[in-house]
Design an enzyme around this catalytic site. Sequence first.
Site, PDB file in Angstrom:
ATOM      1  N   ASP A  80       3.322  -9.542   3.394  1.00 49.59           N
ATOM      2  CA  ASP A  80       2.571  -8.720   2.435  1.00 49.59           C
ATOM      3  C   ASP A  80       2.997  -9.094   1.025  1.00 49.59           C
ATOM      4  O   ASP A  80       4.081  -9.648   0.820  1.00 49.59           O
ATOM      5  CB  ASP A  80       2.818  -7.217   2.662  1.00 49.59           C
ATOM      6  N   GLY A  90      -3.572  -7.474  -6.053  1.00 48.45           N
ATOM      7  CA  GLY A  90      -4.936  -6.931  -6.155  1.00 48.45           C
ATOM      8  C   GLY A  90      -5.760  -7.430  -7.327  1.00 48.45           C
ATOM      9  O   GLY A  90      -6.968  -7.588  -7.218  1.00 48.45           O
ATOM     10  N   CYS A 149      -6.184  -0.903   2.244  1.00 46.57           N
ATOM     11  CA  CYS A 149      -5.008  -1.496   1.598  1.00 46.57           C
ATOM     12  C   CYS A 149      -3.796  -0.923   2.313  1.00 46.57           C
ATOM     13  O   CYS A 149      -3.717   0.296   2.537  1.00 46.57           O
ATOM     14  CB  CYS A 149      -4.976  -1.130   0.116  1.00 46.57           C
ATOM     15  N   THR A 150      -2.873  -1.787   2.678  1.00 50.16           N
ATOM     16  CA  THR A 150      -1.750  -1.321   3.498  1.00 50.16           C
ATOM     17  C   THR A 150      -0.777  -0.430   2.711  1.00 50.16           C
ATOM     18  O   THR A 150       0.105   0.180   3.296  1.00 50.16           O
ATOM     19  CB  THR A 150      -1.003  -2.522   4.113  1.00 50.16           C
ATOM     20  N   HIS A 151      -0.942  -0.373   1.393  1.00 50.03           N
ATOM     21  CA  HIS A 151      -0.116   0.559   0.596  1.00 50.03           C
ATOM     22  C   HIS A 151      -0.633   2.001   0.691  1.00 50.03           C
ATOM     23  O   HIS A 151       0.117   2.942   0.450  1.00 50.03           O
ATOM     24  CB  HIS A 151      -0.156   0.171  -0.885  1.00 50.03           C
ATOM     25  N   CYS A 159      -1.800  -7.463   4.734  1.00 50.53           N
ATOM     26  CA  CYS A 159      -2.258  -7.265   3.360  1.00 50.53           C
ATOM     27  C   CYS A 159      -3.752  -7.551   3.334  1.00 50.53           C
ATOM     28  O   CYS A 159      -4.184  -8.648   3.726  1.00 50.53           O
ATOM     29  CB  CYS A 159      -1.519  -8.225   2.440  1.00 50.53           C
TER      30      CYS A 159
HETATM   31  N1  DGL Z   1      -0.920  -4.216   0.634  1.00 50.26           N
HETATM   32  C1  DGL Z   1      -1.864  -4.981  -0.122  1.00 50.26           C
HETATM   33  C2  DGL Z   1      -3.268  -4.803   0.477  1.00 50.26           C
HETATM   34  O1  DGL Z   1      -3.367  -4.350   1.619  1.00 50.26           O
HETATM   35  C3  DGL Z   1      -1.681  -4.634  -1.545  1.00 50.26           C
HETATM   36  C4  DGL Z   1      -2.355  -5.497  -2.446  1.00 50.26           C
HETATM   37  C5  DGL Z   1      -1.715  -5.794  -3.761  1.00 50.26           C
HETATM   38  O2  DGL Z   1      -0.633  -6.386  -3.787  1.00 50.26           O
HETATM   39  O3  DGL Z   1      -2.400  -5.494  -4.746  1.00 50.26           O
HETATM   40  O4  DGL Z   1      -4.267  -5.120  -0.127  1.00 50.26           O
END
Ligand code: DGL
Length: 284
Positions: A20, A53, A202-204, A83
């Site tokens: 990620d 992102g 989004c995994t966050h 991600c």
């Molecule tokens: N975890 C990422 C996702 O699922 C985060 C993206 C990022 O770094 O902006 O999109």
Amino acid sequence: MTLPPHSLTATATGPIGVFDSGFGGLTVLQEIRARLPHYDYLFLGDNARAPYGGHSFDVVYQYTLQGVEALFEQGCHLVILACNTASAKALRTIQQHDLEKIDPNRRVLGVIRPTAEIVGHLTTTRHVGLLATPGTISSKSYDMEIQKLHPDVKVTGVACPMWVPLVENFEYDKPGADYFVKAKIDELMERDRQIDVMILGCTHFPFLLPKIAHYLPTCVKAISQGQYVAEQLEDYLHRHQEMDCKCSKGGSCRYLTTEDSEIFNKTARLFLREDVNAMQIVLN
Ligand code: DGL
């Protein structure tokens, strides 16, 4: 620090790599480990360059490819891009062009396909909402994937540029986050009031779930991806015994980060509620 490359022979087994941009992939890793605890895992967070992102297609592709290659060098035969931004902007090119040159027997899987598969079975109105990073929304990856699998489902997406920084900066449970969460949910629901399933693309975003649940109409189900990615990975390994036998099964989990390891350990410990001892690496 530069890690010595793992000596990979045709018969050597290795951990499942999980990549990620930052900490969000830990939500996926947790679900995968809960479902498949006997495998070994190697997590890599490109924390020094997160968030992805807002980056261009090419930059996300280059960063993701570097992460995948680093995990391959450490002996992973299978890498999960935990991600959405990387899955949206880099996965297809890596699968179609890079793997053949690097090693056609290794595999890289993403998180969009498993999520797209499940939503078609969960929506009754056939109207699905998507909240994700600007990169994932503009890539239209979800729209295309869902269209292929469930052509009658209408997808409405809204970009949430502030949500990843809220998580990365540990503001996700603070009162200030309410404004950003409510604004985006209201925007989505105003655009399509028939939505009954909303993808957290989004995994966050699962870290924001308590606030999302507070502002989301009760008739709308919010979908976090970890559970579905874990289910699909189990199914994949079951169907691909040739890959399953290359994945080592010692129940361990190690962490790599491009940030200072102490910074990573402190934050990852709070997210995972367990001690983490990461090693810093340089990607290039
Ligand atoms: N975890 C990422 C996702 O699922 C985060 C993206 C990022 O770094 O902006 O999109």
